[in-house]
Design an enzyme around this catalytic site. Structure first.
Site, mmCIF file in Angstrom:
data_model
loop_
_atom_site.group_PDB
_atom_site.id
_atom_site.type_symbol
_atom_site.label_atom_id
_atom_site.label_comp_id
_atom_site.label_asym_id
_atom_site.label_seq_id
_atom_site.Cartn_x
_atom_site.Cartn_y
_atom_site.Cartn_z
ATOM 1 N N GLU A 35 0.855 -1.198 0.000
ATOM 2 C CA GLU A 35 0.000 0.000 0.000
ATOM 3 C C GLU A 35 0.891 1.248 0.000
ATOM 4 O OE1 GLU A 35 -3.280 -0.011 2.779
ATOM 5 O OE2 GLU A 35 -3.314 -2.189 2.811
ATOM 6 N N GLY A 38 4.675 3.903 4.962
ATOM 7 C CA GLY A 38 4.366 4.477 6.281
ATOM 8 C C GLY A 38 3.455 3.608 7.128
ATOM 9 N N CYS A 41 0.489 3.437 10.920
ATOM 10 C CA CYS A 41 0.786 4.620 11.726
ATOM 11 C C CYS A 41 0.617 5.917 10.935
ATOM 12 C CB CYS A 41 2.208 4.504 12.265
ATOM 13 S SG CYS A 41 2.741 5.928 13.188
ATOM 14 N N ILE A 183 -7.575 3.634 20.942
ATOM 15 C CA ILE A 183 -8.262 3.938 19.678
ATOM 16 C C ILE A 183 -9.732 4.290 19.945
ATOM 17 C CG2 ILE A 183 -8.998 2.973 17.445
ATOM 18 C CD1 ILE A 183 -6.414 1.328 17.445
ATOM 19 N N ALA A 317 3.780 2.300 17.725
ATOM 20 C CA ALA A 317 4.712 2.691 16.665
ATOM 21 C C ALA A 317 6.144 2.790 17.187
ATOM 22 C CB ALA A 317 4.275 4.027 16.075
ATOM 23 N N HIS A 442 9.072 27.266 35.689
ATOM 24 C CA HIS A 442 7.778 27.772 36.144
ATOM 25 C C HIS A 442 7.303 28.870 35.206
ATOM 26 C CE1 HIS A 442 4.582 28.985 38.837
ATOM 27 N NE2 HIS A 442 4.965 30.240 38.669
HETATM 28 C C1 FAD Z 1 -6.320 4.335 14.814
HETATM 29 C C2 FAD Z 1 -4.960 4.023 15.333
HETATM 30 C C3 FAD Z 1 -4.257 4.970 16.053
HETATM 31 C C4 FAD Z 1 -2.981 4.679 16.526
HETATM 32 N N1 FAD Z 1 -2.309 5.629 17.228
HETATM 33 C C5 FAD Z 1 -1.078 5.357 17.705
HETATM 34 C C6 FAD Z 1 -0.344 6.330 18.407
HETATM 35 O O1 FAD Z 1 -0.809 7.444 18.603
HETATM 36 N N2 FAD Z 1 0.892 6.012 18.854
HETATM 37 C C7 FAD Z 1 1.434 4.772 18.648
HETATM 38 O O2 FAD Z 1 2.557 4.515 19.091
HETATM 39 N N3 FAD Z 1 0.767 3.817 17.972
HETATM 40 C C8 FAD Z 1 -0.474 4.094 17.499
HETATM 41 N N4 FAD Z 1 -1.136 3.130 16.786
HETATM 42 C C9 FAD Z 1 -0.492 1.830 16.585
HETATM 43 C C10 FAD Z 1 0.539 1.922 15.451
HETATM 44 O O3 FAD Z 1 -0.081 2.421 14.302
HETATM 45 C C11 FAD Z 1 1.127 0.550 15.195
HETATM 46 O O4 FAD Z 1 1.659 0.027 16.395
HETATM 47 C C12 FAD Z 1 2.254 0.639 14.173
HETATM 48 O O5 FAD Z 1 1.781 1.132 12.946
HETATM 49 C C13 FAD Z 1 2.876 -0.746 13.957
HETATM 50 O O6 FAD Z 1 3.901 -0.624 13.037
HETATM 51 P P1 FAD Z 1 4.367 -1.853 12.128
HETATM 52 O O7 FAD Z 1 5.492 -1.322 11.321
HETATM 53 O O8 FAD Z 1 4.599 -3.028 12.979
HETATM 54 O O9 FAD Z 1 3.130 -2.222 11.217
HETATM 55 P P2 FAD Z 1 2.158 -1.376 10.290
HETATM 56 O O10 FAD Z 1 2.190 0.056 10.591
HETATM 57 O O11 FAD Z 1 0.860 -2.089 10.376
HETATM 58 O O12 FAD Z 1 2.779 -1.560 8.846
HETATM 59 C C14 FAD Z 1 2.783 -2.776 8.201
HETATM 60 C C15 FAD Z 1 2.933 -2.516 6.726
HETATM 61 O O13 FAD Z 1 3.166 -3.738 6.070
HETATM 62 C C16 FAD Z 1 2.440 -3.769 4.858
HETATM 63 N N5 FAD Z 1 2.240 -5.165 4.499
HETATM 64 C C17 FAD Z 1 1.584 -6.119 5.212
HETATM 65 N N6 FAD Z 1 1.669 -7.307 4.597
HETATM 66 C C18 FAD Z 1 2.380 -7.103 3.472
HETATM 67 C C19 FAD Z 1 2.813 -7.953 2.418
HETATM 68 N N7 FAD Z 1 2.560 -9.252 2.431
HETATM 69 N N8 FAD Z 1 3.512 -7.399 1.411
HETATM 70 C C20 FAD Z 1 3.797 -6.071 1.405
HETATM 71 N N9 FAD Z 1 3.433 -5.236 2.372
HETATM 72 C C21 FAD Z 1 2.743 -5.736 3.399
HETATM 73 C C22 FAD Z 1 1.159 -3.032 5.192
HETATM 74 O O14 FAD Z 1 0.529 -2.544 4.033
HETATM 75 C C23 FAD Z 1 1.688 -1.917 6.090
HETATM 76 O O15 FAD Z 1 2.040 -0.784 5.343
HETATM 77 C C24 FAD Z 1 -2.407 3.410 16.284
HETATM 78 C C25 FAD Z 1 -3.102 2.450 15.540
HETATM 79 C C26 FAD Z 1 -4.355 2.759 15.070
HETATM 80 C C27 FAD Z 1 -5.079 1.724 14.277
#
Ligand code: FAD
Length: 463
Positions: A35, A38, A41, A183, A317, A442
């Site tokens: 997709e 980023g 997150c 969330i 994140a 302060h």
């Molecule tokens: C609404 C919401 C609000 C949030 N707010 C916060 C916050 O304020 N602070 C915080 O710390 N965390 C927050 N989080 C949690 C945070 O977004 C996640 O913990 C973080 O994004 C995890 O990172 P990641 O790299 O493990 O995975 P992800 O961010 O899920 O990224 C995974 C990526 O892998 C890609 N992918 C998956 N499978 C495949 C494949 N087979 N081939 C190619 N690409 C693939 C996906 O498309 C995606 O882009 C929030 C989550 C949500 C849903």
């Protein structure tokens, strides 16, 4: 077939940060993404929600302009414009990652990646074209998506997940939010501020159930004051979407009731993206939906690693990024220290904000600590009073015997920017004494940390 030193599968805050650190360490690196760059997150999580919440906060200030001696009559909101701004911020952030990939000479392989034995990855493009790549090290960072409960199947229209909740084209008049983790309460606050009638349904006895109970109670009071209805120890057992809106059956100890709304937002946790990515073909061990790893994120199969939401540990994140950095530094042969999962801050960005690190009071007692607890309310803080935001407090927990700072819990405006003080102090094994002797500026909200510590040691000044 192109060969790389490191290929990262997924470009969320886990994947893209890992790729950048790998490139900095001199590895020829690629990242596979199906997709936008980023991950959740930047595109559907942390960043777009914070943009929505900022609009809500500005709107709240304008609605209460009179409290500040200002006249802002006829304040209105444009829901489409609010959503559009949030999407624009997310798009801008994703483009920023494209720039960072280029700057660090990381190859972006667009498509769905599937790992294969022999340290290979097959990438299938959106038009069905496939290409195979190999690497010495393959790091899985495929993240997670919204979890679906059997009694709450998402149809994307009336029963929605977080993606739909941040991109609705029409503002619902009534919304039920199921789940009151970060969330759930962030969306509850946002929609309530925009004028939607919101009911939060939580299975456990407290909202934000992982937080210290005092924080949960304070947030419940603030939310109720703002007009959000809250049902705790309550379970959604059935949803009927056959009519115009949704009828949700809610079960509590008092019996069943039916709540009506335009939409139900399911915010009951996450489900890892582990399907069809080749884990079984390679023989990578999974337990309870998460890829098993050691302290350095190595899976049971040499050359394959996993980090971020797809592994056990807090789904945040900053955790994903920290794990990825540690993983590649270890691969590079650096001397690295395993991550301390007990010192990870958690933040929730509704108003009042919530931030915490370490043990809650209940956990500290359960673990047998003899504790000293200090608390300082923002109602006694000059800065909070001047800002017109006196709701909330800072609570600190120390071990009486050795002075270890066991936990810090905050609720109030701006506390998500204040928690880092406790994180750094705990990392440096600071006791309350050093916090007390470190002069805080302060007037600031941060003085409340010093005062809460002083309270724990019976030296508080402003109470
Ligand atoms: C609404 C919401 C609000 C949030 N707010 C916060 C916050 O304020 N602070 C915080 O710390 N965390 C927050 N989080 C949690 C945070 O977004 C996640 O913990 C973080 O994004 C995890 O990172 P990641 O790299 O493990 O995975 P992800 O961010 O899920 O990224 C995974 C990526 O892998 C890609 N992918 C998956 N499978 C495949 C494949 N087979 N081939 C190619 N690409 C693939 C996906 O498309 C995606 O882009 C929030 C989550 C949500 C849903």
């Amino acid at each position: 077939m192109s060969n790389f030193d490191v290929i990262v599968l997924g470009s969320g805050p886990g994947g893209y940060v890992t790729a950048i650190r790998a490139a900095q360490l001199g590895f020829k690196t690629a990242v596979v993404e199906k997709e936008s760059l980023g991950g959740v997150c930047l595109n559907w999580g942390c960043i777009p929600t914070k943009a929505l919440l900022k609009s809500a906060q500005v709107f709240e200030y304008l609605k209460h302009a009179e409290d500040y001696g200002l006249n802002a009559k006829k304040v209105e909101h444009d829901f489409d414009a609010v959503v559009k701004r949030s999407r624009g911020v997310a798009d801008g952030m994703s483009k920023g990652i494209q720039f960072l990939m280029k700057k660090n000479k990381i190859e972006v392989l667009n498509g769905f990646g599937k790992i294969q034995p022999g340290k290979k990855i097959l990438v299938k493009g959106e038009h069905g074209d496939t290409a195979e790549y190999s690497a010495n090290h393959i790091i899985i960072a495929t993240g997670a998506r919204s979890r679906e409960l059997p009694s709450l199947q998402q149809d994307g229209k009336k029963v929605i997940g977080y993606r739909e909740a941040m991109s609705l084209d029409k503002q619902p008049k009534k919304m039920i939010v199921v789940g009151s983790g970060a969330i759930g309460v962030e969306f509850a606050y946002f929609y309530n501020s925009m004028g939607t009638e919101v009911t939060v349904v939580e299975y456990l006895p407290n909202i934000v159930p992982v937080e210290d109970q005092d924080v949960s109670k304070q947030l419940e009071r603030s939310f109720k004051k703002a007009g959000i209805k809250i049902k705790t120890s309550a379970e959604v057992t059935h949803v009927d979407t056959s009519g115009d809106g949704v009828k949700a059956t809610i079960k509590t100890s008092k019996g069943e009731e039916i709540l009506e709304a335009d939409v139900v937002l399911s915010a009951v946790g996450i489900k890892t993206n582990i399907e069809n990515i080749g884990l079984e073909d390679v023989g990578i061990a999974v337990d309870r939906d998460k890829i098993l790893v050691n302290d350095y994120y190595q899976t049971n199969i040499p050359g394959y690693y996993a980090i971020g939401d797809v592994t056990p540990g807090q789904a945040l994140a900053h955790v994903a990024s920290a794990e990825g950095i540690l993983c590649v530094e270890k691969i590079a042969g650096m001397h690295v220290e395993a991550l301390d999962y007990g010192n990870i801050p958690g933040c929730t960005y509704c108003i009042p904000e919530v931030a915490s690190v370490g043990l809650t009071e209940k956990q500290a007692k359960e673990q047998g600590y003899d504790i000293k607890v200090g608390k300082f309310p923002f109602s006694a803080s000059g800065k909070a009073k001047a800002a017109g935001t006196p709701d909330g407090f800072v609570k600190v927990i120390f071990d009486s015997k050795y002075g270890e700072w066991l936990g810090c819990h905050m609720i109030g405006v701006g506390v998500t920017d204040m928690i880092a003080e406790a994180v750094v102090a705990r990392k440096l094994e600071t006791t309350g004494h050093e916090i007390l002797k470190a002069v805080h500026p302060h007037p600031t909200m941060s003085e409340a940390v010093m005062e809460a510590v002083a309270d724990a040691y019976d030296e508080v000044i402003h109470l």
